[in-house]
Design an enzyme around this catalytic site. Structure first.
Site, short mmCIF file in Angstrom:
data_model
loop_
_atom_site.label_atom_id
_atom_site.label_comp_id
_atom_site.label_asym_id
_atom_site.label_seq_id
_atom_site.Cartn_x
_atom_site.Cartn_y
_atom_site.Cartn_z
CG ASN A 163 -1.73 1.22 1.40
OD1 ASN A 163 -1.79 2.05 0.50
ND2 ASN A 163 -2.37 1.36 2.55
CD1 TRP A 164 3.37 0.95 -2.83
CD2 TRP A 164 3.38 2.03 -4.79
NE1 TRP A 164 4.01 0.15 -3.75
CE2 TRP A 164 4.04 0.78 -4.95
CE3 TRP A 164 3.26 2.88 -5.89
CZ2 TRP A 164 4.57 0.38 -6.18
CZ3 TRP A 164 3.79 2.48 -7.11
CH2 TRP A 164 4.44 1.25 -7.25
CE LYS A 165 -0.08 3.09 4.80
NZ LYS A 165 -0.03 3.16 6.25
CG HIS B 113 -5.73 1.75 5.08
ND1 HIS B 113 -5.23 2.76 5.89
CD2 HIS B 113 -4.76 0.81 5.01
CE1 HIS B 113 -4.00 2.42 6.25
NE2 HIS B 113 -3.70 1.26 5.74
CD GLU C 273 -2.80 5.35 6.81
OE1 GLU C 273 -2.77 5.36 5.57
OE2 GLU C 273 -1.95 4.75 7.50
CD GLU D 117 -3.22 -2.51 7.28
OE1 GLU D 117 -2.13 -2.78 6.75
OE2 GLU D 117 -3.84 -1.47 7.05
N GLY E 151 2.73 2.41 10.74
CA GLY E 151 3.64 3.54 10.56
C GLY E 151 4.36 3.96 11.83
CB SER F 275 5.57 -1.64 11.84
OG SER F 275 5.16 -0.31 12.10
N GLY G 44 3.04 -1.19 4.22
CA GLY G 44 3.01 0.24 3.92
C GLY G 44 4.40 0.74 3.58
N GLY G 45 5.05 1.39 4.56
CA GLY G 45 6.34 2.04 4.34
C GLY G 45 7.38 1.18 3.63
P1 13P Z 1 3.19 0.47 7.62
O1 13P Z 1 3.72 -0.81 7.03
O2 13P Z 1 3.89 1.69 7.10
O3 13P Z 1 3.09 0.41 9.11
O4 13P Z 1 1.67 0.61 7.08
C1 13P Z 1 0.81 -0.46 7.20
C2 13P Z 1 -0.39 -0.17 6.41
O5 13P Z 1 -1.18 0.68 6.76
C3 13P Z 1 -0.64 -0.94 5.17
O6 13P Z 1 -1.91 -0.72 4.68
#
Ligand code: 13P
Length: 252
Positions: free
Chosen positions: A9-11, A96, A98, A168, A174, A214, A235-236
């Protein structure tokens, strides 16, 4: 029986150049494992087409980070399932954390999106997870139950087979704080049992439940070693080709 599934997930990251560069590396360096793992990346909407082109000769699918539930019309700023299908999207994240906690999406809205995604031929990845305060108050099971029951409301057993669940925990996203493999497995096991009650054991046994929060190359293998962790939503670390590729290797 459940093939591992790793999705990035590149957000709200990358640009027109780096999105394609990242996709090209993932495409070329994941070729040899393509039969063993389902792979997907979810770039920002505006780069979906360019990333789809970069991935076209690979087995890596593209997914959207969100979708709107109406088919078309006066919904300024929104994107429909048919638009996503039109450009080759296979997956779509729904709910998600967020979008739940920053944008304010409700369970009801997320249910409409999940339902519309399936009707439109997309494979939704329904995200659930508790806040830190909710975990500390021992409310994790209750929160996850509410999010799953409401998120999947009205979906038949046949339709729900199109869904992937992503657990999640919000406190792990994050933050560098990962749920321990045991903490994650406990919730994944709970989710599978709940799906068994909502549908049946056969349906629950076929649904992939991903862990996200994470995930890094150094914790991916241990997380994937848990019985009910069928994949990872990253994510990251999915923004760095080396890390994402290492996570893919750890997942197979
Ligand atoms: P991180 O891997 O950056 O913690 O993000 C997880 C995430 O929200 C994937 O959708």
């Amino acid at each position: 029986m459940r093939k591992p599934f790793v999705a990035g997930n590149w957000k709200m990251n990358t640009d027109s150049h780096t999105s394609v560069e990242l996709a090209e590396r993932i495409a070329s360096e994941s070729m040899d494992v393509s039969g063993q793992v389902t792979l997907g990346v979810c770039p920002p909407f505006v780069y979906l087409q360019a990333v789809a082109k970069a991935l076209s000769a690979s087995s890596v699918s593209i997914g959207a980070q969100d979708v709107y539930y109406e088919p078309k019309g006066a919904f300024t700023g929104e994107i429909s399932t048919s638009m996503l299908k039109d450009i080759g999207c296979v997956y779509c994240l729904c709910g998600h954390s967020e979008r739940r906690h920053v944008i304010g999406e409700t369970d009801e809205l997320i249910n409409k999106k999940t339902t519309a995604a399936i009707a439109g031929g997309l494979l939704p990845i329904l995200c659930v997870g508790e806040l830190l305060a909710e975990r500390e108050a021992s409310q994790t099971d209750g929160i996850v139950t509410r999010q799953l029951e409401n998120g999947l409301a009205g979906l038949s057993a046949e339709k729900v087979s199109a869904v992937t669940i992503a657990y999640e925990p919000v406190w792990a996203i994050g933050t560098g704080l990962t749920a321990t493999p045991q903490q994650a497995q406990e919730v994944h096991d709970f989710i599978r049992k709940l799906l068994g009650q909502m549908y049946d054991d056969r349906v629950a046994g076929g649904i992939r439940i991903l862990y996200g929060g994470s995930v890094k190359p150094d914790n991916a293998e241990e997380l994937m070693g848990q019985l009910d962790i069928d994949g990872l939503l990253v994510g990251g670390a999915s923004l760095k080709a080396d890390d994402f590729l290492a996570i893919i290797q750890a997942a197979i």
